[in-house]
Design a protein around this motif. Structure first.
Motif, PDB file in Angstrom:
ATOM      1  N   THR A   1       0.834  -1.190   0.000  1.00 13.86           N
ATOM      2  CA  THR A   1       0.000   0.000   0.000  1.00 13.86           C
ATOM      3  C   THR A   1       0.870   1.242   0.000  1.00 13.86           C
ATOM      4  N   SER A   2       0.213   2.419  -0.070  1.00 10.13           N
ATOM      5  CA  SER A   2       0.969   3.672  -0.110  1.00 10.13           C
ATOM      6  C   SER A   2       1.755   3.890   1.175  1.00 10.13           C
ATOM      7  N   LEU A   3       1.239   3.393   2.301  1.00 13.59           N
ATOM      8  CA  LEU A   3       1.960   3.526   3.565  1.00 13.59           C
ATOM      9  C   LEU A   3       3.272   2.756   3.524  1.00 13.59           C
ATOM     10  N   TYR A   4       3.270   1.638   2.818  1.00 16.96           N
ATOM     11  CA  TYR A   4       4.489   0.840   2.671  1.00 16.96           C
ATOM     12  C   TYR A   4       5.392   1.407   1.583  1.00 16.96           C
ATOM     13  N   GLN A   5       4.796   1.928   0.520  1.00 17.57           N
ATOM     14  CA  GLN A   5       5.583   2.430  -0.600  1.00 17.57           C
ATOM     15  C   GLN A   5       6.355   3.696  -0.243  1.00 17.57           C
ATOM     16  N   SER A   6       5.816   4.511   0.651  1.00 16.74           N
ATOM     17  CA  SER A   6       6.499   5.760   1.017  1.00 16.74           C
ATOM     18  C   SER A   6       7.862   5.512   1.656  1.00 16.74           C
ATOM     19  N   PRO A   7       7.970   4.640   2.674  1.00 11.02           N
ATOM     20  CA  PRO A   7       9.304   4.343   3.210  1.00 11.02           C
ATOM     21  C   PRO A   7      10.223   3.694   2.184  1.00 11.02           C
ATOM     22  N   ARG A   8       9.633   2.872   1.293  1.00 12.30           N
ATOM     23  CA  ARG A   8      10.452   2.238   0.263  1.00 12.30           C
ATOM     24  C   ARG A   8      11.024   3.285  -0.686  1.00 12.30           C
ATOM     25  N   ALA A   9      10.197   4.283  -1.022  1.00  8.32           N
ATOM     26  CA  ALA A   9      10.670   5.347  -1.909  1.00  8.32           C
ATOM     27  C   ALA A   9      11.745   6.194  -1.246  1.00  8.32           C
ATOM     28  N   SER A  10      11.762   6.193   0.089  1.00  9.12           N
ATOM     29  CA  SER A  10      12.777   6.958   0.820  1.00  9.12           C
ATOM     30  C   SER A  10      14.096   6.215   0.935  1.00  9.12           C
ATOM     31  N   GLY A  11      14.134   4.980   0.415  1.00  9.57           N
ATOM     32  CA  GLY A  11      15.379   4.227   0.408  1.00  9.57           C
ATOM     33  C   GLY A  11      15.471   3.136   1.448  1.00  9.57           C
ATOM     34  N   LEU A  12      14.398   2.902   2.211  1.00  6.62           N
ATOM     35  CA  LEU A  12      14.436   1.848   3.220  1.00  6.62           C
ATOM     36  C   LEU A  12      14.269   0.482   2.566  1.00  6.62           C
ATOM     37  N   SER A  13      14.845  -0.533   3.189  1.00  8.93           N
ATOM     38  CA  SER A  13      14.710  -1.893   2.668  1.00  8.93           C
ATOM     39  C   SER A  13      13.288  -2.397   2.912  1.00  8.93           C
ATOM     40  N   GLU A  14      12.930  -3.519   2.265  1.00  7.22           N
ATOM     41  CA  GLU A  14      11.588  -4.069   2.436  1.00  7.22           C
ATOM     42  C   GLU A  14      11.316  -4.408   3.900  1.00  7.22           C
ATOM     43  N   HIS A  15      12.300  -5.009   4.555  1.00  9.38           N
ATOM     44  CA  HIS A  15      12.134  -5.410   5.951  1.00  9.38           C
ATOM     45  C   HIS A  15      11.893  -4.190   6.842  1.00  9.38           C
ATOM     46  N   ILE A  16      12.730  -3.167   6.693  1.00 10.36           N
ATOM     47  CA  ILE A  16      12.599  -1.972   7.525  1.00 10.36           C
ATOM     48  C   ILE A  16      11.327  -1.207   7.178  1.00 10.36           C
ATOM     49  N   ALA A  17      10.959  -1.182   5.895  1.00 10.69           N
ATOM     50  CA  ALA A  17       9.750  -0.456   5.484  1.00 10.69           C
ATOM     51  C   ALA A  17       8.503  -1.071   6.100  1.00 10.69           C
ATOM     52  N   ARG A  18       8.443  -2.402   6.151  1.00  8.52           N
ATOM     53  CA  ARG A  18       7.286  -3.056   6.770  1.00  8.52           C
ATOM     54  C   ARG A  18       7.210  -2.734   8.258  1.00  8.52           C
ATOM     55  N   ARG A  19       8.340  -2.773   8.930  1.00  6.50           N
ATOM     56  CA  ARG A  19       8.350  -2.468  10.362  1.00  6.50           C
ATOM     57  C   ARG A  19       7.987  -1.008  10.607  1.00  6.50           C
ATOM     58  N   ALA A  20       8.469  -0.129   9.751  1.00  5.33           N
ATOM     59  CA  ALA A  20       8.136   1.289   9.901  1.00  5.33           C
ATOM     60  C   ALA A  20       6.655   1.536   9.644  1.00  5.33           C
ATOM     61  N   SER A  21       6.084   0.827   8.664  1.00  2.00           N
ATOM     62  CA  SER A  21       4.662   0.990   8.361  1.00  2.00           C
ATOM     63  C   SER A  21       3.803   0.594   9.551  1.00  2.00           C
TER      64      SER A  21
END
Length: 240
Positions: A1-21
């Motif tokens: 989702t967009s909540l997950y895609q935003s951290p990914r677009a900021s350069g975070l890895s998939e693992h970190i992006a999921r935890r941040a979301s």
């Protein structure tokens, strides 16, 4: 989702992006609900846990010479009980009274099949919805990312979020139907309603799985509308 895609677009890895979301939205909501429960929730229908014996059921049980134990395992002084107006009909009733928890009573509770009916029912209803909420976007993305132009993970997430949105309507409506059935048919009516919803939910899940399996070839991809319709039916009845 967009909540997950935003951290990914900021350069975070998939693992970190999921935890941040999870930390951005769900975690604060869960913590807020917990704090509100501590502030406004009650330990017992009678109020504080120390006042759990001050209910009509306890007064009736005392009149019928039942022994009620408090935290000190002593008989409750009737003078300390709150005055409660109770109209007792001359019939035999089953009274639920709070008892002190011991290993014996805990074993009796855990070995009683009735104890496991609510959690098993919840597991097979809310569990189904949560499984679809968390995994169905992956299924949709795998099916349509190549056959439908522009069908991204975000698009799949939007479709899947409809399952969660259904809670706003399905949960109150299911309870309302249960209350309507309770008036003429009693508890049996609610039981039959639960069984009916479970059977429709199961049939929808099986039908959806068979449909996807039979239309999994590249030249015969399953219809998105059909898949959403079948699984929405299943999720709706799981939320009922």
């Amino acid at each position: 989702t967009s909540l997950y895609q935003s951290p990914r677009a900021s350069g975070l890895s998939e693992h970190i992006a999921r935890r941040a979301s999870f930390a951005i939205v769900p975690a604060p909501i869960l913590i807020s609900v917990g704090v509100l429960t501590l502030i406004f929730g009650r330990d017992h229908p009678a109020g504080r846990w120390s006042e759990r014996h001050h209910v009509p059921a306890t007064e009736i049980a005392t009149e019928q010479a039942h022994r009620i134990d408090d935290d000190n395992d002593e008989k409750i002084d009737e003078k300390k009980m709150q005055a409660t107006a109770v109209n007792v009909e001359p019939v035999t009733i089953d009274i639920a009274v709070n008892k002190r928890l011991t290993f014996k009573t805990a074993f009796e509770i855990l070995t009683n099949p009735v104890t496991w009916l609510p959690p098993l029912a919840y597991l097979t209803t809310l569990g189904v919805e949560l499984a679809l909420d968390s995994q169905f976007s992956i299924v949709l993305f795998g099916l349509y990312s190549k056959s439908i132009p522009g069908f991204t993970q975000t698009t799949a997430g939007y479709y899947t979020s409809i399952f969660g949105l259904l809670n706003v309507v399905a949960r109150p409506l299911g309870g309302y139907v249960g209350d309507l059935l309770f008036r003429p048919f009693g508890t049996r009516g609610k039981k039959l309603w639960i069984i009916f919803c479970g059977m429709v939910m199961g049939a929808g899940l099986i039908a959806g799985g068979i449909y996807i399996e039979d239309h999994n070839a590249p030249s015969d991809s399953p219809s998105l509308a059909t898949i959403m319709g079948v699984f929405l039916l299943a999720v709706t009845f799981s939320e009922f």
